[in-house]
Design a protein around this motif. Structure first.
Motif, PDB file in Angstrom:
ATOM      1  N   ALA A   1       3.776  -5.262   6.154  1.00  0.00           N
ATOM      2  CA  ALA A   1       5.135  -4.945   6.617  1.00  0.00           C
ATOM      3  C   ALA A   1       5.149  -3.902   7.724  1.00  0.00           C
ATOM      4  N   SER A   2       4.127  -3.038   7.736  1.00  0.00           N
ATOM      5  CA  SER A   2       4.172  -1.953   8.722  1.00  0.00           C
ATOM      6  C   SER A   2       4.041  -2.471  10.158  1.00  0.00           C
TER       7      SER A   2
ATOM      8  N   LEU B   1       6.414  -1.489  13.222  1.00  0.00           N
ATOM      9  CA  LEU B   1       5.963  -0.646  14.339  1.00  0.00           C
ATOM     10  C   LEU B   1       6.246  -1.338  15.675  1.00  0.00           C
TER      11      LEU B   1
ATOM     12  N   GLY C   1      -4.145   0.302  17.238  1.00  0.00           N
ATOM     13  CA  GLY C   1      -3.612   0.954  16.033  1.00  0.00           C
ATOM     14  C   GLY C   1      -4.078   0.210  14.797  1.00  0.00           C
TER      15      GLY C   1
ATOM     16  N   PRO D   1      -0.951   4.083   4.294  1.00  0.00           N
ATOM     17  CA  PRO D   1      -1.097   4.791   3.012  1.00  0.00           C
ATOM     18  C   PRO D   1      -2.414   5.543   2.839  1.00  0.00           C
TER      19      PRO D   1
ATOM     20  N   VAL E   1      -3.055   9.998   2.676  1.00  0.00           N
ATOM     21  CA  VAL E   1      -3.534  10.836   1.560  1.00  0.00           C
ATOM     22  C   VAL E   1      -4.939  11.396   1.807  1.00  0.00           C
TER      23      VAL E   1
ATOM     24  N   PHE F   1      -1.527   9.297  11.913  1.00  0.00           N
ATOM     25  CA  PHE F   1      -0.118   9.426  11.530  1.00  0.00           C
ATOM     26  C   PHE F   1      -0.058   9.597  10.021  1.00  0.00           C
TER      27      PHE F   1
ATOM     28  N   GLY G   1       2.152   9.667   6.731  1.00  0.00           N
ATOM     29  CA  GLY G   1       3.456   9.281   6.171  1.00  0.00           C
ATOM     30  C   GLY G   1       4.226   8.344   7.087  1.00  0.00           C
TER      31      GLY G   1
ATOM     32  N   ALA H   1       6.595   6.681   9.978  1.00  0.00           N
ATOM     33  CA  ALA H   1       6.352   6.818  11.421  1.00  0.00           C
ATOM     34  C   ALA H   1       7.528   6.335  12.274  1.00  0.00           C
TER      35      ALA H   1
ATOM     36  N   TRP I   1       6.059   7.479  15.805  1.00  0.00           N
ATOM     37  CA  TRP I   1       5.430   6.444  16.640  1.00  0.00           C
ATOM     38  C   TRP I   1       6.056   6.397  18.044  1.00  0.00           C
TER      39      TRP I   1
ATOM     40  N   ILE J   1       3.281   7.625  -4.200  1.00  0.00           N
ATOM     41  CA  ILE J   1       4.522   7.187  -3.556  1.00  0.00           C
ATOM     42  C   ILE J   1       5.485   8.345  -3.394  1.00  0.00           C
TER      43      ILE J   1
ATOM     44  N   ILE K   1      -5.674   9.582  -6.780  1.00  0.00           N
ATOM     45  CA  ILE K   1      -5.441   9.466  -5.344  1.00  0.00           C
ATOM     46  C   ILE K   1      -5.261  10.885  -4.798  1.00  0.00           C
TER      47      ILE K   1
ATOM     48  N   ASN L   1     -11.759  -3.105  -7.154  1.00  0.00           N
ATOM     49  CA  ASN L   1     -11.718  -2.406  -5.881  1.00  0.00           C
ATOM     50  C   ASN L   1     -10.338  -1.834  -5.629  1.00  0.00           C
TER      51      ASN L   1
HETATM   52  C1  B12 Z   1       3.438  -4.562  -0.508  1.00  0.00           C
HETATM   53  C2  B12 Z   1       2.278  -3.821  -1.115  1.00  0.00           C
HETATM   54  C3  B12 Z   1       1.155  -4.555  -1.390  1.00  0.00           C
HETATM   55  C4  B12 Z   1       0.995  -6.038  -1.078  1.00  0.00           C
HETATM   56  C5  B12 Z   1       0.254  -6.292   0.232  1.00  0.00           C
HETATM   57  C6  B12 Z   1       0.806  -5.657   1.422  1.00  0.00           C
HETATM   58  C7  B12 Z   1       0.046  -5.961   2.681  1.00  0.00           C
HETATM   59  N1  B12 Z   1      -0.334  -7.156   2.962  1.00  0.00           N
HETATM   60  O1  B12 Z   1      -0.194  -5.062   3.447  1.00  0.00           O
HETATM   61  C8  B12 Z   1       0.060  -6.485  -2.191  1.00  0.00           C
HETATM   62  C9  B12 Z   1       0.901  -6.898  -3.379  1.00  0.00           C
HETATM   63  C10 B12 Z   1      -0.868  -7.635  -1.840  1.00  0.00           C
HETATM   64  C11 B12 Z   1      -0.650  -5.168  -2.475  1.00  0.00           C
HETATM   65  C12 B12 Z   1      -1.846  -5.097  -3.060  1.00  0.00           C
HETATM   66  C13 B12 Z   1      -2.503  -3.926  -3.395  1.00  0.00           C
HETATM   67  N2  B12 Z   1      -2.030  -2.686  -3.232  1.00  0.00           N
HETATM   68 CO1  B12 Z   1      -0.380  -2.305  -2.376  1.00  0.00          CO
HETATM   69  N3  B12 Z   1       1.325  -1.786  -1.891  1.00  0.00           N
HETATM   70  C14 B12 Z   1       2.322  -2.433  -1.394  1.00  0.00           C
HETATM   71  C15 B12 Z   1       3.521  -1.494  -1.277  1.00  0.00           C
HETATM   72  C16 B12 Z   1       4.375  -1.668  -2.530  1.00  0.00           C
HETATM   73  C17 B12 Z   1       4.389  -1.651  -0.069  1.00  0.00           C
HETATM   74  C18 B12 Z   1       3.642  -1.632   1.263  1.00  0.00           C
HETATM   75  C19 B12 Z   1       4.612  -1.920   2.333  1.00  0.00           C
HETATM   76  O2  B12 Z   1       4.764  -3.046   2.738  1.00  0.00           O
HETATM   77  N4  B12 Z   1       5.357  -0.888   2.781  1.00  0.00           N
HETATM   78  C20 B12 Z   1       6.359  -0.975   3.798  1.00  0.00           C
HETATM   79  C21 B12 Z   1       5.806  -0.414   5.102  1.00  0.00           C
HETATM   80  C22 B12 Z   1       6.883  -0.461   6.155  1.00  0.00           C
HETATM   81  O3  B12 Z   1       5.452   0.921   4.844  1.00  0.00           O
HETATM   82  P1  B12 Z   1       4.002   1.484   5.182  1.00  0.00           P
HETATM   83  O4  B12 Z   1       2.988   0.439   5.088  1.00  0.00           O
HETATM   84  O5  B12 Z   1       3.801   2.734   4.461  1.00  0.00           O
HETATM   85  O6  B12 Z   1       4.165   1.824   6.763  1.00  0.00           O
HETATM   86  C23 B12 Z   1       4.858   2.966   7.243  1.00  0.00           C
HETATM   87  C24 B12 Z   1       3.948   4.173   7.452  1.00  0.00           C
HETATM   88  O7  B12 Z   1       2.905   4.262   6.519  1.00  0.00           O
HETATM   89  C25 B12 Z   1       3.471   4.032   8.842  1.00  0.00           C
HETATM   90  N5  B12 Z   1       2.286   3.242   9.130  1.00  0.00           N
HETATM   91  C26 B12 Z   1       1.643   2.334   8.391  1.00  0.00           C
HETATM   92  N6  B12 Z   1       0.606   1.848   9.053  1.00  0.00           N
HETATM   93  C27 B12 Z   1       0.564   2.407  10.244  1.00  0.00           C
HETATM   94  C28 B12 Z   1      -0.295   2.231  11.330  1.00  0.00           C
HETATM   95  C29 B12 Z   1      -0.083   2.954  12.489  1.00  0.00           C
HETATM   96  C30 B12 Z   1      -0.984   2.742  13.629  1.00  0.00           C
HETATM   97  C31 B12 Z   1       1.003   3.860  12.562  1.00  0.00           C
HETATM   98  C32 B12 Z   1       1.263   4.595  13.796  1.00  0.00           C
HETATM   99  C33 B12 Z   1       1.848   4.054  11.460  1.00  0.00           C
HETATM  100  C34 B12 Z   1       1.634   3.319  10.333  1.00  0.00           C
HETATM  101  O8  B12 Z   1       4.543   3.395   9.503  1.00  0.00           O
HETATM  102  C35 B12 Z   1       5.330   2.605   8.625  1.00  0.00           C
HETATM  103  C36 B12 Z   1       6.777   2.953   8.880  1.00  0.00           C
HETATM  104  O9  B12 Z   1       7.092   4.236   8.446  1.00  0.00           O
HETATM  105  C37 B12 Z   1       2.793  -0.116  -1.242  1.00  0.00           C
HETATM  106  C38 B12 Z   1       3.603   1.041  -1.705  1.00  0.00           C
HETATM  107  C39 B12 Z   1       4.508   1.541  -0.613  1.00  0.00           C
HETATM  108  N7  B12 Z   1       5.734   1.771  -0.940  1.00  0.00           N
HETATM  109  O10 B12 Z   1       4.116   1.697   0.521  1.00  0.00           O
HETATM  110  C40 B12 Z   1       1.573  -0.385  -2.117  1.00  0.00           C
HETATM  111  C41 B12 Z   1       0.298   0.362  -1.831  1.00  0.00           C
HETATM  112  C42 B12 Z   1       0.066   0.395  -0.351  1.00  0.00           C
HETATM  113  N8  B12 Z   1      -0.686  -0.473  -2.473  1.00  0.00           N
HETATM  114  C43 B12 Z   1      -1.637   0.189  -3.031  1.00  0.00           C
HETATM  115  C44 B12 Z   1      -2.717  -0.403  -3.753  1.00  0.00           C
HETATM  116  C45 B12 Z   1      -3.668   0.553  -4.427  1.00  0.00           C
HETATM  117  C46 B12 Z   1      -2.872  -1.783  -3.801  1.00  0.00           C
HETATM  118  C47 B12 Z   1      -3.960  -2.536  -4.567  1.00  0.00           C
HETATM  119  C48 B12 Z   1      -5.349  -2.002  -4.385  1.00  0.00           C
HETATM  120  C49 B12 Z   1      -3.572  -2.608  -6.048  1.00  0.00           C
HETATM  121  C50 B12 Z   1      -4.624  -3.208  -6.943  1.00  0.00           C
HETATM  122  N9  B12 Z   1      -5.022  -2.425  -7.883  1.00  0.00           N
HETATM  123  O11 B12 Z   1      -5.025  -4.324  -6.790  1.00  0.00           O
HETATM  124  C51 B12 Z   1      -3.835  -3.959  -4.017  1.00  0.00           C
HETATM  125  C52 B12 Z   1      -4.945  -4.316  -3.026  1.00  0.00           C
HETATM  126  C53 B12 Z   1      -4.642  -5.470  -2.165  1.00  0.00           C
HETATM  127  C54 B12 Z   1      -5.755  -6.382  -1.941  1.00  0.00           C
HETATM  128  N10 B12 Z   1      -5.454  -7.565  -1.458  1.00  0.00           N
HETATM  129  O12 B12 Z   1      -6.876  -6.096  -2.177  1.00  0.00           O
HETATM  130  C55 B12 Z   1      -1.444   1.679  -2.873  1.00  0.00           C
HETATM  131  C56 B12 Z   1      -2.364   2.287  -1.825  1.00  0.00           C
HETATM  132  C57 B12 Z   1      -2.795   3.686  -2.148  1.00  0.00           C
HETATM  133  C58 B12 Z   1      -3.241   4.396  -0.906  1.00  0.00           C
HETATM  134  N11 B12 Z   1      -2.749   5.607  -0.713  1.00  0.00           N
HETATM  135  O13 B12 Z   1      -3.987   3.871  -0.120  1.00  0.00           O
HETATM  136  C59 B12 Z   1       0.080   1.748  -2.542  1.00  0.00           C
HETATM  137  C60 B12 Z   1       0.510   2.924  -1.685  1.00  0.00           C
HETATM  138  C61 B12 Z   1       0.846   1.749  -3.888  1.00  0.00           C
HETATM  139  C62 B12 Z   1       0.354   2.757  -4.862  1.00  0.00           C
HETATM  140  N12 B12 Z   1       0.579   4.014  -4.734  1.00  0.00           N
HETATM  141  O14 B12 Z   1      -0.285   2.370  -5.797  1.00  0.00           O
HETATM  142  N13 B12 Z   1       0.076  -4.114  -2.073  1.00  0.00           N
END
Ligand code: B12
Ligand code: SF4
Length: 521
Positions: A34-35, A39, A71, A102, A106, A119, A121, A123, A127, A187, A358, A519
């Motif tokens: 989703a990110s 972005l 990125g 994520p 951390v 970055f 948290g 963005a 960004w 989270i 974590i 993993n």
């Molecule tokens: C959807 C999701 C999934 C989806 C996959 C998403 C995907 N394809 O990327 C699924 C269900 C497959 C999944 C699986 C897993 N997940 Co997951 N998942 C999530 C969840 C609920 C939402 C992620 C999301 O879409 N967020 C929405 C976007 C918009 O937010 P974001 O990614 O944080 O991006 C923002 C910023 O971070 C930043 N940003 C992000 N990337 C970048 C890059 C750049 C360049 C810049 C500038 C900014 C930036 O900008 C964005 C806007 O603000 C998060 C929790 C959360 N709320 O974030 C956990 C989370 C990411 N998952 C996590 C984990 C641990 C897993 C699993 C390992 C769980 C498991 N035990 O199996 C698995 C592994 C997946 C695998 N295939 O091996 C952890 C990661 C922990 C960490 N700190 O790294 C999280 C944080 C949840 C948690 N606390 O447990 N997950």
């Protein structure tokens, strides 16, 4: 103008990745990152943005190295691949490297040698600010927002830049933040404890974009959809109207806390908006462990956890859950207790993991202070935590055995059939009611479900190599057919068979030592 390439690195095989099931659905990945489209939407128009997801396409490093800015996003399990990609880009003399998401949030020092800027948290503000700074040659090595993002101003993600047809589900976010305080959770560290929601107009705009991308099932990726109950109820009402006005084009699943079971109106509104399943962080049937980890919402009065899960199922929501092994109050009896709990609660899909700490979480700080973190051989043990009630070996062995038991065909289908057959689980009831007054739409949708069911069934029979599994799936599907003739239920049951295949294979491979224990870290 900058040429910007944003990358989501490949995942290793995992419970959630559904890798073994994806070919059965004819897809390459489950959920789009989703990110990246977000972005892209936050990037001013004068720049050119390319989104690459390594889970659906091979990376062309020559092309990537020509970009001005590269990125990378990623969570814990992607961290090694993130570094490898950065290395490849640097080796080719590639452009400016930035990392967000994520994991770096951390573990800020993980990419020290490889990233020019990180970055931390959210963005939404940093960004675009970075891009201005970069153009002026005044960029910093680290960006972190002082204020959390205003969700009412988040733009519609550029799904059009991803190859959406390769994904099983669409993804979208209604809210960020959760009011609870589970000790292991990052989270609330990253997004805070005050839930922030998008407006109904934003959400509907995104739904239209997902529809335009031909998605039909959408994962609402909020960590706790119901963190602000009053606000989400209002949003769900608008969503239900949109569904009815458009003939229920999208089906949702999401994550929520167990207190959902206490609110009949909320559950009803969710089903009216066409939510069909919900992932609940139950974590443990052991109350002492729940208290230890400050998961107080799961030990509230008002019935046992099993009773609460059953209330959610009764409302028409299939429950998936997260379970954790290895809390300080867990001893080796926890494995059997977890298995019994899943049977009683009729939960087919349980993401069982080993407790790990974590960085930046209260759990991490507590264990670090007590000298109970061990980074030795984390991939094999699946955790950095030194448990109290058993040895690390007992914990990993018990985990693998539990996974194998829980995903044995007999145990898994007994849980599925208890819910789907014996309890006559009401699947997407508001949509079915709508079809009674719109028979042509109902007919088309049911015909499509039948075609989809046939596709999955055909692939199950052709692609699953173990004949015992093939006959199990056949037997179970015909058992369902005898009891329920609803094509939508049939399709959803075929999906259960395909996901079983993934979980079962993963558990079998783990028990044979063919894949790392877990993993998740
Ligand atoms: C959807 C999701 C999934 C989806 C996959 C998403 C995907 N394809 O990327 C699924 C269900 C497959 C999944 C699986 C897993 N997940 Co997951 N998942 C999530 C969840 C609920 C939402 C992620 C999301 O879409 N967020 C929405 C976007 C918009 O937010 P974001 O990614 O944080 O991006 C923002 C910023 O971070 C930043 N940003 C992000 N990337 C970048 C890059 C750049 C360049 C810049 C500038 C900014 C930036 O900008 C964005 C806007 O603000 C998060 C929790 C959360 N709320 O974030 C956990 C989370 C990411 N998952 C996590 C984990 C641990 C897993 C699993 C390992 C769980 C498991 N035990 O199996 C698995 C592994 C997946 C695998 N295939 O091996 C952890 C990661 C922990 C960490 N700190 O790294 C999280 C944080 C949840 C948690 N606390 O447990 N997950
Ligand atoms: S309920 Fe879920 S998102 Fe909320 S604090 Fe607990 S683990 Fe984190």
């Amino acid at each position: 103008m900058a040429d910007i390439v944003l990358i989501n690195p490949a995942f290793d095989t995992s419970y959630w990745g559904l890798e073994h099931a994806l070919p059965l659905f004819g897809k390459r990945a489950n959920v789009p990152p989703a990110s990246l489209p977000l972005l892209a939407a936050l990037t001013p128009n004068e720049h050119r943005v390319t989104l690459l997801d390594e889970n659906v396409e091979k990376l062309d490093f020559e092309r990537i190295a020509r970009a001005d800015i590269v990125g990378i996003t990623g969570m814990s399990v992607q961290r090694r691949r993130m570094r490898e990609i950065l290395e490849q880009v640097k080796e080719r003399g590639g452009g400016f490297a930035v990392v967000g998401g994520p994991w770096v949030t951390v573990q800020e020092d993980y990419f020290d040698e490889w990233a020019d800027t990180i970055f931390v948290g959210e963005a939404e503000e940093t960004w675009p600010r970075f891009l201005l700074d970069w153009e002026a040659g005044e960029h910093h090595a680290r960006y972190e927002q002082t204020q959390r993002s205003d969700m009412t101003r988040v733009p519609t993600p550029r799904f059009d830049l991803l190859k959406m047809h390769h994904y099983m589900f669409g993804s979208m976010q209604f809210s960020r933040g959760c009011p609870f305080q589970c000790e292991f959770c990052d989270i609330i560290v990253t997004f805070g404890r005050r839930p922030r929601l998008k407006t109904a107009a934003q959400v509907i705009g995104e739904l239209e974009a997902l529809r335009a991308a031909k998605m039909e099932i959408v994962f609402v990726v909020d960590d706790n959809l119901i963190g602000n109950k009053a606000a989400i109820k209002s949003l769900l009402r608008d969503l239900a109207v949109w569904q009815r006005d458009n003939g229920y084009p999208l089906m949702f699943f999401t994550e929520a806390s167990l207190d959902l079971s206490e609110d009949e109106e909320l559950m009803r509104l969710m089903t009216e908006a066409n939510f069909v399943s919900v992932f609940i962080g139950i974590e443990s049937p052991n109350e002492a462990s729940l208290r230890e980890t400050k998961k107080f919402q799961n030990v509230r009065k008002g019935g046992s956890i099993v009773e609460k899960v059953r209330s959610v199922q009764k409302a028409g929501l299939d429950v998936w859950c997260g379970m954790i092994l290895g809390f300080d109050h867990d001893d080796t009896t926890i494995f059997a207790a977890q298995k019994t709990f899943l049977e009683d609660a009729r939960i087919a899909h349980a993401m069982i993991g080993i407790l790990h700490a974590i960085p930046k979480t209260p759990l991490y700080d507590r264990l670090a202070a007590d000298g109970r973190l061990d980074y030795d051989d984390v991939p094999s043990y699946g955790t950095n935590v030194i448990p109290l009630g058993m040895s690390r070996d007992e914990l990993t062995e018990g985990y693998v055995e539990l996974m194998r038991d829980v995903y044995s065909p007999a145990a898994y289908f007994s849980r599925v059939d208890d819910l789907f057959l014996d309890a006559g689980f009401r699947f997407a009831a508001p949509r079915a009611k709508y079809w009674r007054t719109h028979p042509w739409q109902g007919f088309k949708s049911q015909a499509l479900s039948l075609v989809r069911f046939a596709g999955i069934y055909w692939r199950l029979m052709r692609m699953v190599t173990e004949s015992s599994l093939r006959s199990e799936y056949r037997r179970r599907i015909f058992g369902l057919l005898r009891a329920r003739r609803d094509p939508a239920v049939l399709f959803s049951y075929a999906v259960k068979c395909a996901t079983h295949y993934h979980h079962h294979r993963l558990a079998t491979e783990m028990s044979r030592g063919e894949t790392a224990v877990i993993n998740s870290f």
